[in-house]
Structure formats: C-alpha cells, structure tokens
Design an enzyme around this catalytic site. Structure first.
Site, PDB file in Angstrom:
ATOM      1  N   GLY A 202       0.809  -1.212   0.000  1.00  0.00           N
ATOM      2  CA  GLY A 202       0.000   0.000   0.000  1.00  0.00           C
ATOM      3  C   GLY A 202       0.841   1.259   0.000  1.00  0.00           C
ATOM      4  O   GLY A 202       0.534   2.229   0.702  1.00  0.00           O
TER       5      GLY A 202
ATOM      6  N   GLY B 131      -0.694   7.806   0.819  1.00  0.00           N
ATOM      7  CA  GLY B 131      -0.787   7.928   2.264  1.00  0.00           C
ATOM      8  C   GLY B 131       0.464   7.595   3.039  1.00  0.00           C
ATOM      9  O   GLY B 131       1.584   7.955   2.660  1.00  0.00           O
ATOM     10  N   ILE B 132       0.263   6.897   4.159  1.00  0.00           N
ATOM     11  CA  ILE B 132       1.367   6.574   5.060  1.00  0.00           C
ATOM     12  C   ILE B 132       2.387   5.679   4.370  1.00  0.00           C
ATOM     13  O   ILE B 132       3.600   5.837   4.553  1.00  0.00           O
ATOM     14  CB  ILE B 132       0.841   5.892   6.335  1.00  0.00           C
ATOM     15  CG1 ILE B 132      -0.153   6.790   7.059  1.00  0.00           C
ATOM     16  CG2 ILE B 132       1.999   5.546   7.271  1.00  0.00           C
ATOM     17  CD1 ILE B 132      -0.860   6.107   8.221  1.00  0.00           C
ATOM     18  N   GLY B 133       1.909   4.732   3.584  1.00  0.00           N
ATOM     19  CA  GLY B 133       2.830   3.814   2.900  1.00  0.00           C
ATOM     20  C   GLY B 133       3.764   4.534   1.954  1.00  0.00           C
ATOM     21  O   GLY B 133       4.965   4.237   1.892  1.00  0.00           O
TER      22      GLY B 133
ATOM     23  N   SER C  36      -4.366  -0.854  14.455  1.00  0.00           N
ATOM     24  CA  SER C  36      -5.066   0.393  14.732  1.00  0.00           C
ATOM     25  C   SER C  36      -5.532   0.404  16.182  1.00  0.00           C
ATOM     26  O   SER C  36      -5.863  -0.649  16.753  1.00  0.00           O
ATOM     27  CB  SER C  36      -6.285   0.555  13.815  1.00  0.00           C
ATOM     28  OG  SER C  36      -7.089   1.653  14.229  1.00  0.00           O
TER      29      SER C  36
ATOM     30  N   TYR D  71     -14.032  -3.087  10.548  1.00  0.00           N
ATOM     31  CA  TYR D  71     -12.665  -2.567  10.548  1.00  0.00           C
ATOM     32  C   TYR D  71     -11.961  -2.879  11.875  1.00  0.00           C
ATOM     33  O   TYR D  71     -10.819  -3.355  11.879  1.00  0.00           O
ATOM     34  CB  TYR D  71     -12.699  -1.054  10.310  1.00  0.00           C
ATOM     35  CG  TYR D  71     -11.343  -0.394  10.351  1.00  0.00           C
ATOM     36  CD1 TYR D  71     -10.475  -0.487   9.267  1.00  0.00           C
ATOM     37  CD2 TYR D  71     -10.919   0.314  11.470  1.00  0.00           C
ATOM     38  CE1 TYR D  71      -9.227   0.107   9.300  1.00  0.00           C
ATOM     39  CE2 TYR D  71      -9.674   0.916  11.511  1.00  0.00           C
ATOM     40  CZ  TYR D  71      -8.830   0.811  10.427  1.00  0.00           C
ATOM     41  OH  TYR D  71      -7.581   1.394  10.466  1.00  0.00           O
TER      42      TYR D  71
END
Length: 280
Positions: free
Chosen positions: A9, A13-15, A138, A164
């Site tokens: 990913g 974003g974060i990746g 998370s 989630y």
C-alpha cells in the site's frame, strides 16, 4: 546497512511517505499498489525526490488471494532475500462488499492478506539476518469488547466500523501469535498504531479530511522497520510513540489461536501447520 524492504500500500498515504523516507535512507524499497499506472507515477516521483535507483514496483490486488500469492512469487524472483516487510495496506469499506468465496473485503485485505503474504514470504525472511515483520494495526482494535465468531468472515450483520475494528484486532492477535512461532529464528514480528492520520482510509470513515499528515504516521513505521533500538523487540504493540499493551482481548491466547486457525483455513497457508517448515 542497506535493507531490502517491501511496503504494501505504498502508492498513497502513510505507505508512500514510509517508502519515501526509507528510499532516502538508501534502502532498496519495493513499492506495492493495486493500480499499475498510479504506481508508475509514484515510482517516478519517489525516484526524483530521493535520487534512489533502488526502487521497484509490484502490482497486486490484496483482496484476491491468488494475487497475494503471485505478489510473493514475483518478489521471490526479483530478490534473494527480504529484510523487512511492512504490512501497511488497509481499507475501510463504508458499504458491505463480499468477495468471491464469501469473505468480506475489509477482513480480506486488513487481516487475511497480511496473514497470507507473510506466510508466503517466509523463505525470503530465512535468507536475511535479523528480518523484521511490521504489521499496521489500529487503536480501533480496543473498541472490540467481544467477538461474534459466527459473523466472520462474511459479516452478515455488517457495521463498517465494527468490521474494521475486528480486522485490526485480528492483526494484533496474529502478530502476537506469529512472534511466538518465530522465536529463535532471528525473525521478529511487531505491530503498531500509526496515529490518526489524514489518509483515504480515514476520509472514508469520517467523510472529510482530518488527522495528522502521512509523514507523521510514516515516522512510526520507519522506526519499527529499521531503528536499531527496535530490532530486539518481538511480539510488541507500538502506540502513541511507545511500546504498550494492546487490549486484553488481543492478548487472549484463545483469541489469538482462533484468528490463527481462521487465517490458515481461509487462505490455505499450510507451512505453519508443520513446525519443521518454520524458518531457522
């Protein structure tokens, strides 16, 4: 020391921020995304930004198990070892989506893909010295008070946030169980909450922008991936800039075993069923 690192990913974003930092440090970084054209744009962008010629792109939809296996095969053909796997990819599905085989998409991508990809890459970890598996979980896992196992893996009683949170609880439980499996092999497994970060996933949940910039979440992923002081930790959970205890449910050995068995059953990952096949 240069490491070979796969960040799933990593076209957004974060990746993406994690991959950029690691490439800037001189590591060989394997990018992963679902869309080839987007991935090629990100590859060119990161090459220009970091000056690195050690970036590669791999394309696979992690919701499809055959493509997860294909991704592992491609990486095995391209690399003689893998030093770090950052299981960063994740989704939040506002509406229920059932994949062929009867598995809900959130659970398939956030938990089963991590389980299967890690399993398939075990031979590459074996060839490394001090390999690390970094799973992105998370803080949402703390909201799960009990698990309705009859609701998995298709989530007929669907609530987007609950699906989630359960998938991320699975990640924390899996990481702890995996760490015990890998004891004595030189491979470690840890997981983390990257913070509340402004990503597509957060916007899918909140419906608008919010959270800290992706670079802040990337700091946590990079820290667990390559920092010398995190190299000896195995089975840990990192949150709020520190190692801490996850929820009591995630630490329950029975819950860990149930998620492990479900991962093995739903993916057909059989290597872990034979202790002789663990990396040594």
């Amino acid at each position: 020391m240069e490491r070979t690192i796969l960040v799933t990913g990593s076209t957004d974003g974060i990746g993406k921020a994690t991959a950029r930092t690691l490439a800037g440090q001189g590591h060989r970084v394997l990018l992963h995304g679902r869309d080839r054209q987007k991935g090629q744009r990100v590859l060119a962008e990161l090459e220009a930004a970091t000056g690195s010629d050690r970036l590669s792109l791999f394309v696979a939809d992690l919701a499809v198990q055959d493509r997860v296996r294909g991704l592992a095969r491609e990486i095995g053909e391209a690399c003689d070892r893998l030093d770090v796997l950052v299981n960063n990819a994740g989704v939040f599905m506002p509406e229920q989506e059932i994949l062929p085989g009867g598995i809900e998409t959130t659970f398939a991508v956030n938990y089963l893909a991590q389980f299967l990809l890690t399993h398939e890459l075990l031979p590459l970890f074996e060839r490394s010295t001090g390999a690390r598996i970094v799973n992105v979980a998370s803080i949402a896992h703390r909201s799960v008070r009990s698990i309705d196992w009859e609701n998995l893996p298709d989530f007929p009683d669907y609530d987007a946030y609950d699906a989630y949170a359960v998938s991320k609880l699975g990640v924390v439980a899996f990481t702890a169980r995996l760490a015990r499996t890998l004891e004595g092999t030189g491979v470690t497994a840890n997981c983390l909450h990257p913070g509340v970060i402004d990503t597509k996933l957060l916007r899918a949940y909140m419906g608008g922008r919010g959270g800290a910039p992706p670079e802040q979440g990337a700091e946590v992923e990079v820290h667990l991936a390559v920092s010398p002081e995190t190299g000896a930790m195995n089975g840990g959970y990192f949150e709020e800039s520190r190692w801490t205890r996850p929820s009591s449910l995630a630490l329950d050995a029975g819950v860990q075993e149930r998620f492990w068995e479900m991962g093995s059953s739903l993916t057909g990952a059989v290597r872990w069923a034979d202790p002789k096949a663990y990396p040594r």
